[in-house]
Design a protein around this motif. Structure first.
Motif, PDB file in Angstrom:
ATOM      1  N   GLY A 282       0.821  -1.215   0.000  1.00 22.64           N
ATOM      2  CA  GLY A 282       0.000   0.000   0.000  1.00 22.64           C
ATOM      3  C   GLY A 282       0.848   1.256   0.000  1.00 22.64           C
ATOM      4  N   ARG A 283       1.901   1.246   0.814  1.00 18.83           N
ATOM      5  CA  ARG A 283       2.761   2.434   0.871  1.00 18.83           C
ATOM      6  C   ARG A 283       3.439   2.659  -0.476  1.00 18.83           C
ATOM      7  NH1 ARG A 283       3.332   1.443   6.552  1.00 18.83           N
ATOM      8  NH2 ARG A 283       2.473   3.317   7.543  1.00 18.83           N
ATOM      9  N   ALA A 285       2.268   1.704  -3.389  1.00 21.42           N
ATOM     10  CA  ALA A 285       1.234   2.137  -4.337  1.00 21.42           C
ATOM     11  C   ALA A 285       0.995   3.635  -4.189  1.00 21.42           C
ATOM     12  CB  ALA A 285      -0.056   1.360  -4.099  1.00 21.42           C
ATOM     13  N   ALA A 286       1.049   4.122  -2.952  1.00 17.35           N
ATOM     14  CA  ALA A 286       0.858   5.556  -2.721  1.00 17.35           C
ATOM     15  C   ALA A 286       2.011   6.347  -3.356  1.00 17.35           C
ATOM     16  CB  ALA A 286       0.772   5.836  -1.222  1.00 17.35           C
ATOM     17  N   ARG A 287       3.223   5.819  -3.245  1.00 12.38           N
ATOM     18  CA  ARG A 287       4.390   6.491  -3.848  1.00 12.38           C
ATOM     19  C   ARG A 287       4.268   6.504  -5.375  1.00 12.38           C
ATOM     20  NH1 ARG A 287       8.071   9.073  -1.500  1.00 12.38           N
ATOM     21  NH2 ARG A 287       9.865   8.039  -2.458  1.00 12.38           N
ATOM     22  N   ALA A 289       1.450   6.436  -7.046  1.00 12.55           N
ATOM     23  CA  ALA A 289       0.406   7.421  -7.375  1.00 12.55           C
ATOM     24  C   ALA A 289       0.991   8.826  -7.370  1.00 12.55           C
ATOM     25  CB  ALA A 289      -0.749   7.314  -6.379  1.00 12.55           C
ATOM     26  N   ALA A 290       1.896   9.080  -6.431  1.00 14.20           N
ATOM     27  CA  ALA A 290       2.514  10.402  -6.339  1.00 14.20           C
ATOM     28  C   ALA A 290       3.418  10.653  -7.558  1.00 14.20           C
ATOM     29  CB  ALA A 290       3.307  10.529  -5.042  1.00 14.20           C
ATOM     30  N   ALA A 293       1.154  11.465 -10.400  1.00 18.04           N
ATOM     31  CA  ALA A 293       0.561  12.802 -10.271  1.00 18.04           C
ATOM     32  C   ALA A 293       1.586  13.880 -10.594  1.00 18.04           C
ATOM     33  CB  ALA A 293       0.002  12.989  -8.858  1.00 18.04           C
ATOM     34  N   HIS A 318      12.205  11.836  -8.950  1.00 19.09           N
ATOM     35  CA  HIS A 318      11.185  11.136  -8.168  1.00 19.09           C
ATOM     36  C   HIS A 318      10.841   9.789  -8.796  1.00 19.09           C
ATOM     37  CE1 HIS A 318       7.199  10.370  -6.311  1.00 19.09           C
ATOM     38  NE2 HIS A 318       7.820  10.831  -5.272  1.00 19.09           N
ATOM     39  N   VAL A 321      13.614   7.269  -8.185  1.00 17.57           N
ATOM     40  CA  VAL A 321      13.639   6.801  -6.796  1.00 17.57           C
ATOM     41  C   VAL A 321      12.500   5.795  -6.556  1.00 17.57           C
ATOM     42  CG1 VAL A 321      13.254   7.560  -4.412  1.00 17.57           C
ATOM     43  CG2 VAL A 321      14.821   8.832  -5.882  1.00 17.57           C
TER      44      VAL A 321
ATOM     45  N   THR B 250      11.756  17.390  -3.707  1.00 15.64           N
ATOM     46  CA  THR B 250      11.172  16.418  -4.624  1.00 15.64           C
ATOM     47  C   THR B 250       9.999  15.694  -3.974  1.00 15.64           C
ATOM     48  OG1 THR B 250      13.360  16.133  -5.591  1.00 15.64           O
ATOM     49  CG2 THR B 250      11.738  14.443  -6.094  1.00 15.64           C
ATOM     50  N   ALA B 254       5.998  16.015  -5.099  1.00 18.00           N
ATOM     51  CA  ALA B 254       5.172  14.856  -5.441  1.00 18.00           C
ATOM     52  C   ALA B 254       3.931  14.805  -4.553  1.00 18.00           C
ATOM     53  CB  ALA B 254       5.989  13.574  -5.304  1.00 18.00           C
ATOM     54  N   ALA B 257       1.454  17.391  -5.781  1.00 23.49           N
ATOM     55  CA  ALA B 257       0.790  16.961  -7.016  1.00 23.49           C
ATOM     56  C   ALA B 257      -0.278  15.920  -6.716  1.00 23.49           C
ATOM     57  CB  ALA B 257       1.827  16.410  -8.002  1.00 23.49           C
ATOM     58  N   LEU B 258       0.055  14.982  -5.837  1.00 17.75           N
ATOM     59  CA  LEU B 258      -0.913  13.927  -5.516  1.00 17.75           C
ATOM     60  C   LEU B 258      -2.102  14.503  -4.736  1.00 17.75           C
ATOM     61  CD1 LEU B 258      -1.756  10.988  -5.604  1.00 17.75           C
ATOM     62  CD2 LEU B 258      -0.332  10.552  -3.602  1.00 17.75           C
ATOM     63  N   GLU B 261      -4.359  16.031  -7.256  1.00 23.26           N
ATOM     64  CA  GLU B 261      -4.968  14.963  -8.046  1.00 23.26           C
ATOM     65  C   GLU B 261      -6.089  14.287  -7.232  1.00 23.26           C
ATOM     66  OE1 GLU B 261      -5.041  13.412 -10.835  1.00 23.26           O
ATOM     67  OE2 GLU B 261      -5.667  11.370 -10.289  1.00 23.26           O
ATOM     68  N   GLU B 279      -3.969   7.699  -0.261  1.00 23.84           N
ATOM     69  CA  GLU B 279      -2.585   7.775  -0.756  1.00 23.84           C
ATOM     70  C   GLU B 279      -2.012   9.174  -0.537  1.00 23.84           C
ATOM     71  OE1 GLU B 279      -2.804   4.434  -4.347  1.00 23.84           O
ATOM     72  OE2 GLU B 279      -3.358   6.505  -4.770  1.00 23.84           O
ATOM     73  N   VAL B 283       1.278   9.915   1.688  1.00 23.20           N
ATOM     74  CA  VAL B 283       2.460  10.498   1.048  1.00 23.20           C
ATOM     75  C   VAL B 283       2.777  11.870   1.640  1.00 23.20           C
ATOM     76  CG1 VAL B 283       3.293  11.496  -1.131  1.00 23.20           C
ATOM     77  CG2 VAL B 283       2.312   9.194  -1.111  1.00 23.20           C
ATOM     78  N   ALA B 331      -2.585   2.321   4.873  1.00 26.15           N
ATOM     79  CA  ALA B 331      -1.650   1.587   4.010  1.00 26.15           C
ATOM     80  C   ALA B 331      -2.212   0.204   3.686  1.00 26.15           C
ATOM     81  CB  ALA B 331      -0.286   1.466   4.683  1.00 26.15           C
ATOM     82  N   VAL B 334      -4.980   0.500   1.072  1.00 25.24           N
ATOM     83  CA  VAL B 334      -4.463   0.710  -0.285  1.00 25.24           C
ATOM     84  C   VAL B 334      -3.832  -0.588  -0.805  1.00 25.24           C
ATOM     85  CG1 VAL B 334      -2.819   1.995  -1.706  1.00 25.24           C
ATOM     86  CG2 VAL B 334      -4.101   3.181   0.081  1.00 25.24           C
ATOM     87  N   GLY B 335      -3.065  -1.256   0.053  1.00 25.44           N
ATOM     88  CA  GLY B 335      -2.435  -2.515  -0.350  1.00 25.44           C
ATOM     89  C   GLY B 335      -3.479  -3.542  -0.765  1.00 25.44           C
TER      90      GLY B 335
END
Lengths: 399, 343
Positions: A282-283, A285-287, A289-290, A293, A318, A321, B250, B254, B257-258, B261, B279, B283, B331, B334-335
């Protein structure tokens, strides 16, 4: 174009891709010889050109050209969604060569080379050298003027698909006077010229996507120069800016679509009940998504004409990474079984689900096209206003 | 990005900057009410502007930037709940809220239990509840959404000392508040939908707080690196330090931006809105916490002194991680969404 028109364009592109993406190309490309990969790339290229989907960034008047950035974004997103092969063999032709010619080339150069690109001429890029990587401006391949031609001698490296290239975008030194950038000249070189030899580089992944090019007194007509003598650095900047963030829109979309591969890896290892692993998924997946975006926002900025110097570096750093994090989690989820070499998938980009391979391939993005360290310098100095690195230095033993 | 959004941002930044560091609740809240910030997302039928959270998050970014104590997020969530209430149950309370009487909503997980005729439970991290005229909360499983007036019987409000002192944190304990003393805003399906809407928007609000706070803290840190000299040169010339702030910039870019979004996904009612909001919160709060962690290190000794605002950002950043949904649960959610996609 209204939102509805864009949506209907998307539906059109999606339908075409569903009908035309070569089925099962990933398995066909596993352990395939380079020739099979080249054949797949040629077929896919001609299909995309025929459908007007390979050249949306070309100006209006050219086949497939004149698409807005918003439409180009749609095409790239849909290509990612459809898991279509990337046009690795033609990327330099369609983007770097074409955009350089459109922006800096003469009318004659455009007429001579652009139709060939649409017919499938392959171009490669000759910028990096063994001793000029991050510090590109220090390159030493020489081009000496002899009447109406240049004589080129030197060595280039990390040229993608140079062994199949018909032409090369070459950055060479015509003068050692003044600052290093000022002595560079941009040339278009016929790869069949006498004096050129190409040696593929066998990579740690099993691929040989890159090659070295050796130039031994290669004759290049003066009319093949783009821009002025000594004006090559500015032309090279146009080349490097040619894909305008679209690549990272596509690649980050691909990364998002590849997340289920990590989920399947977890299942295959029987770890899908482990809440710790699921949280890590999940973490990540969030990265991802970022990353997506950020790439999308960058393109929106470009469309609106609000791009800042250094924005492109944020996106690339980004992505690089997060791509590494993706691969690292793949290694963890894949465990010991992932270490069995299941073969190399040609043209499969970074997230194939072959985790050791993916991990190694992730370095393509943290090293090529300006390493992470270079991107950090650009972000710190140009976006955040930190002072620039002093230009002169001396090692104590050299003093 | 709309012009309106940029005007809103500029206006909010001015208000917050004029209110000191941290921006005091007393200075920001009355201006926020007067400038109609609460109207941003309120439907036009309710006298609001009918704009989305894409615009509203800008306000929360600016409040985060100024470490503001004003309970704008909590009030915006209350407005959302009251505007969405069945029949006209919330109308008079909405009027009071828009007139400047705060109504509190917990910013952490927590729900009430309906026991017999009473509502009970302890809600943590309710901002400015002590000065609020009412509390909006829901019962477990989002069965019903309630408004509990401040002066209802069996409501106890504590002010536990939180490390984050930039916001007026309260804990509210309900010890069998009679249902007759509370107002039911929604039940059943409607309550479930409203609670979903509130939790998603709460996540956006906290993500925005993190994005704004992180940006401001990065600016302070850059200023320190530019001016502080050691070994005869500014710290900003050391590449090891430059690279660390580049990484922070950075991560924050990000996160921003998220956030936008996710806000767009929420406004459009997209199917992925939940996941994007979780998310964005994960983040953004992680980026803020990392920025705060690094800022303290990069400031050196001065950051450890209470006079310097570094610690205020650090404490707020670390708390934001825990607000608007426990990060471990988010988390996991989302997972599991990814696992479902994997088939």
């Amino acid at each position: 174009m209204t939102a509805e028109e864009l949506a209907s364009f998307r539906a059109e592109v999606r339908a075409w891709l569903e009908a035309n993406v070569p089925r099962g190309w990933r398995s066909a490309m596993t352990n395939a010889p380079q020739e099979a990969f080249v054949a797949l790339q040629r077929d896919w290229f001609h299909k995309l050109v025929g459908a007007g989907l390979a050249t949306p960034h070309w100006p209006a008047g050219w086949p497939g050209g004149g698409r807005s950035l918003a439409e180009q974004k749609v095409i790239f997103e849909e290509i990612a969604r459809a898991d279509a092969p990337r046009l690795i063999l033609y990327f330099v032709s369609l983007y770097h060569a074409a955009c350089t010619l459109f922006e800096c080339g003469t009318e004659e150069q455009r007429d001579r080379y652009l139709p060939g690109i649409l017919e499938g001429a392959v171009w490669c890029q000759g910028f990096s050298e063994p001793n000029a990587g991050s510090d590109l401006a220090s390159l030493r391949t020489r081009a000496e003027r002899r009447g109406d031609r240049y004589l080129v001698s030197g060595q280039k490296i990390w040229s993608t698909m140079a062994q199949y290239a018909d032409h090369c975008l070459l950055l060479a030194r015509t003068s050692s006077e003044g600052p290093p950038q000022a002595g560079l000249t941009y040339l278009l070189v016929d790869m069949k010229s006498p004096g050129i030899s190409v040696r593929p580089i066998h990579q740690i992944t099993g691929d040989d996507e890159f090659a070295e090019i050796f130039f031994d007194e290669v004759e290049v007509p003066v009319e093949n120069r783009v821009g002025e003598e000594g004006g090559g650095w500015a032309v090279a900047q146009a080349t490097l800016a040619s894909e305008r963030g679209l690549t990272l829109v596509e690649l980050s979309a691909r990364l998002a679509h590849a997340l289920p591969r990590l989920g399947r890896a977890l299942r295959e290892r029987g770890l899908a009940e482990d809440p710790g692993m699921r949280r890590d998924l999940g973490r990540l997946a969030a990265r991802v998504a970022a990353a997506r975006a950020l790439a999308d926002q960058y393109l929106e900025r470009r469309i609106a004409g609000r791009e800042r110097v250094g924005d492109a570096s944020l996106v690339k750093l980004h992505y690089a990474v997060v791509l590494r994090e993706f691969a690292r989690l793949g290694l963890r989820f894949g465990g010991l079984p992932a270490h069995r070499d299941r073969g190399f998938v040609r043209g499969a980009t970074q997230e194939t689900g072959h985790w050791v391979l993916d991990f190694m391939n992730s370095y393509n993005w943290s090293i090529a096209g300006g390493s992470n360290e270079i991107q950090r310098n650009i972000i710190a100095e140009r976006l955040l206003g930190m002072p620039r690195e002093p230009r002169t230095w001396r090692l104590e033993e050299e003093a | 990005m709309s012009e309106y959004r940029e005007e809103l941002r500029a206006s909010a930044r001015k208000v917050v900057e004029d209110a000191g560091t941290p921006a005091s609740e007393g200075a920001v809240w009355p201006v926020a009410v007067e400038l109609g910030w609460l109207l941003t997302t309120l439907p036009e039928a309710r006298g609001g502007l009918g704009l989305g959270w894409g615009d509203a998050v800008v306000l929360h970014e600016e409040l985060g930037r100024g470490l503001a104590g004003a309970p704008l997020l909590s009030a915006a969530l209350a407005a959302e709940a009251l505007a969405g209430a069945e029949n006209e149950a919330g109308a008079s309370w909405l009027e009071r809220l828009l007139a400047g009487e705060p109504i509190a909503v917990p910013l952490a997980d927590g729900a009430l239990a309906a026991e017999g005729d009473g509502l009970s439970g302890r809600l943590e991290a309710v901002p400015s509840a002590a000065g609020a005229c009412a509390l909006v909360a829901w019962t477990e499983g989002a069965e019903a959404l309630w408004l509990i007036p401040r002066d209802a019987p069996a409501v106890a409000i504590e002010t536990p000392p939180y490390w984050d002192e930039t916001r007026a944190w309260c804990a509210v304990e309900l010890r069998g508040v009679p249902r007759s003393a509370a107002v039911v805003l929604a039940r059943g399906e409607r309550a479930a939908r409203l609670v979903e809407a509130l939790t998603v928007r709460r996540a956006l609000g906290i993500a925005a707080d993190a994005v704004g706070g992180g940006a401001q803290l990065l600016e302070l840190t850059l200023e320190h690196l530019r001016t502080r000299r050691q070994f005869g040169r500014p710290l900003a010339l050391f590449q090891a330090l430059k690279h660390r702030v580049a990484d922070l910039a950075t991560e924050l870019a990000a996160a921003e931006a998220l956030l936008h979004e996710a806000a767009a996904a929420v406004d459009a009612g997209r199917a992925d809105a939940f996941r994007r909001a979780w998310e964005a919160k994960l983040v953004a709060t992680a980026a803020y916490a990392r920025c705060a962690e690094e800022a303290l290190q990069l400031h050196g000794g001065i950051g450890m002194a209470v006079e310097h605002p570094c610690h205020l950002f650090l404490k707020r950043a670390l708390l934001d991680v825990e607000l608007a949904g426990d990060p471990e649960s988010l988390a996991l959610a989302v997972g599991d969404a990814v696992l479902r996609e994997a088939g």
